[in-house]
Design a protein around this motif. Sequence first.
Motif, PDB file in Angstrom:
ATOM      1  N   ALA A 129     -32.326  52.671   1.599  1.00  0.00           N
ATOM      2  CA  ALA A 129     -32.746  53.170   2.912  1.00  0.00           C
ATOM      3  C   ALA A 129     -32.063  54.499   3.222  1.00  0.00           C
ATOM      4  O   ALA A 129     -32.703  55.430   3.729  1.00  0.00           O
ATOM      5  CB  ALA A 129     -32.429  52.138   3.992  1.00  0.00           C
ATOM      6  N   ALA A 130     -30.786  54.606   2.895  1.00  0.00           N
ATOM      7  CA  ALA A 130     -30.053  55.856   3.144  1.00  0.00           C
ATOM      8  C   ALA A 130     -30.616  56.989   2.288  1.00  0.00           C
ATOM      9  O   ALA A 130     -30.775  58.118   2.761  1.00  0.00           O
ATOM     10  CB  ALA A 130     -28.573  55.658   2.848  1.00  0.00           C
ATOM     11  N   GLU A 131     -30.920  56.685   1.021  1.00  0.00           N
ATOM     12  CA  GLU A 131     -31.476  57.715   0.124  1.00  0.00           C
ATOM     13  C   GLU A 131     -32.851  58.174   0.602  1.00  0.00           C
ATOM     14  O   GLU A 131     -33.185  59.349   0.521  1.00  0.00           O
ATOM     15  CB  GLU A 131     -31.613  57.164  -1.297  1.00  0.00           C
ATOM     16  CG  GLU A 131     -30.318  57.011  -2.037  1.00  0.00           C
ATOM     17  CD  GLU A 131     -30.504  56.387  -3.409  1.00  0.00           C
ATOM     18  OE1 GLU A 131     -31.626  55.958  -3.749  1.00  0.00           O
ATOM     19  OE2 GLU A 131     -29.508  56.334  -4.144  1.00  0.00           O
ATOM     20  N   GLN A 132     -33.649  57.218   1.058  1.00  0.00           N
ATOM     21  CA  GLN A 132     -35.034  57.531   1.395  1.00  0.00           C
ATOM     22  C   GLN A 132     -35.225  57.956   2.845  1.00  0.00           C
ATOM     23  O   GLN A 132     -36.329  58.311   3.256  1.00  0.00           O
ATOM     24  CB  GLN A 132     -35.927  56.331   1.030  1.00  0.00           C
ATOM     25  CG  GLN A 132     -35.963  56.112  -0.467  1.00  0.00           C
ATOM     26  CD  GLN A 132     -36.798  54.940  -0.923  1.00  0.00           C
ATOM     27  OE1 GLN A 132     -36.802  54.671  -2.084  1.00  0.00           O
ATOM     28  NE2 GLN A 132     -37.506  54.242  -0.058  1.00  0.00           N
ATOM     29  N   GLY A 166     -36.704  51.989   3.247  1.00  0.00           N
ATOM     30  CA  GLY A 166     -35.998  51.554   2.044  1.00  0.00           C
ATOM     31  C   GLY A 166     -36.349  50.140   1.625  1.00  0.00           C
ATOM     32  O   GLY A 166     -35.614  49.510   0.878  1.00  0.00           O
ATOM     33  N   GLU A 167     -37.482  49.644   2.083  1.00  0.00           N
ATOM     34  CA  GLU A 167     -37.915  48.295   1.706  1.00  0.00           C
ATOM     35  C   GLU A 167     -38.364  48.254   0.249  1.00  0.00           C
ATOM     36  O   GLU A 167     -38.193  47.247  -0.425  1.00  0.00           O
ATOM     37  CB  GLU A 167     -39.063  47.824   2.614  1.00  0.00           C
ATOM     38  CG  GLU A 167     -38.688  47.676   4.073  1.00  0.00           C
ATOM     39  CD  GLU A 167     -37.763  46.498   4.315  1.00  0.00           C
ATOM     40  OE1 GLU A 167     -37.934  45.451   3.665  1.00  0.00           O
ATOM     41  OE2 GLU A 167     -36.851  46.641   5.143  1.00  0.00           O
ATOM     42  N   VAL A 168     -38.971  49.336  -0.198  1.00  0.00           N
ATOM     43  CA  VAL A 168     -39.379  49.476  -1.608  1.00  0.00           C
ATOM     44  C   VAL A 168     -38.999  50.878  -2.070  1.00  0.00           C
ATOM     45  O   VAL A 168     -38.911  51.802  -1.255  1.00  0.00           O
ATOM     46  CB  VAL A 168     -40.903  49.255  -1.804  1.00  0.00           C
ATOM     47  CG1 VAL A 168     -41.304  47.839  -1.475  1.00  0.00           C
ATOM     48  CG2 VAL A 168     -41.723  50.249  -1.018  1.00  0.00           C
ATOM     49  N   PRO A 169     -38.779  51.058  -3.363  1.00  0.00           N
ATOM     50  CA  PRO A 169     -38.431  52.396  -3.851  1.00  0.00           C
ATOM     51  C   PRO A 169     -39.610  53.354  -3.671  1.00  0.00           C
ATOM     52  O   PRO A 169     -40.756  52.996  -3.938  1.00  0.00           O
ATOM     53  CB  PRO A 169     -38.129  52.193  -5.333  1.00  0.00           C
ATOM     54  CG  PRO A 169     -38.115  50.733  -5.576  1.00  0.00           C
ATOM     55  CD  PRO A 169     -38.757  50.059  -4.417  1.00  0.00           C
ATOM     56  N   ALA A 170     -39.302  54.545  -3.237  1.00  0.00           N
ATOM     57  CA  ALA A 170     -40.340  55.555  -3.043  1.00  0.00           C
ATOM     58  C   ALA A 170     -40.832  56.068  -4.394  1.00  0.00           C
ATOM     59  O   ALA A 170     -40.084  56.105  -5.365  1.00  0.00           O
ATOM     60  CB  ALA A 170     -39.788  56.713  -2.229  1.00  0.00           C
ATOM     61  N   GLN A 171     -42.071  56.472  -4.425  1.00  0.00           N
ATOM     62  CA  GLN A 171     -42.620  57.141  -5.608  1.00  0.00           C
ATOM     63  C   GLN A 171     -42.415  58.637  -5.363  1.00  0.00           C
ATOM     64  O   GLN A 171     -43.244  59.309  -4.768  1.00  0.00           O
ATOM     65  CB  GLN A 171     -44.093  56.784  -5.786  1.00  0.00           C
ATOM     66  CG  GLN A 171     -44.305  55.336  -6.130  1.00  0.00           C
ATOM     67  CD  GLN A 171     -45.772  54.976  -6.249  1.00  0.00           C
ATOM     68  OE1 GLN A 171     -46.651  55.822  -6.173  1.00  0.00           O
ATOM     69  NE2 GLN A 171     -46.034  53.701  -6.422  1.00  0.00           N
TER      70      GLN A 171
END
Length: 190
Positions: A129-132, A166-171
Amino acid sequence: MTSKDNHQKAYYEANKEKIKERMRAYRKANSEKLKEQAAKYRAEHKEEKAERDKAYYEANREIIAAYHKSYSEKNKERIAIKKNAWYNANKKKCAEYGKIYGRTYRETNKEKIYIANNNYHKANRKVLAAEQAIIADTRKERGVSQRHLAKLVGVSQATISLWERGEVPAQWDKIFLAFPELEELGGGDV
């Protein structure tokens, strides 16, 4: 030690170089025969050797692991150079193998991969979540709605929402299409 043993030892010491030279000459003259004998012996005793090796490894696992770790640390640069050289020499083979093996592995282990990914994401949801969060920040800075961003990158609005939280990894490849500046900032591995 008997007198016979003493005599043999003295003979060997006195004739050490001659004996070594004869042994070298014999090996050279009979190298093919010796190779065949060695191969035959290995084939006949393959299972016994495997059992001995396994028992040795089990008895010395910690020592072996410590040795490998020590060796790897001491030779880190040399190992990296060797691996890199091998990879560069075998790039095409690696790519082909990766495609075949990767596809086969993914097909046969679909469930296992799904569970592992799911567990990883549960454990690292806050980090993800922090990354995205940069996706939502950039989208809001530009005044773009989730629905509009979804149309730009070809996914649903719900997917954008999942990525931002951040629930799923971003594409990231898709995100970079809409926000190329994120790629320059290191988005995806922030």
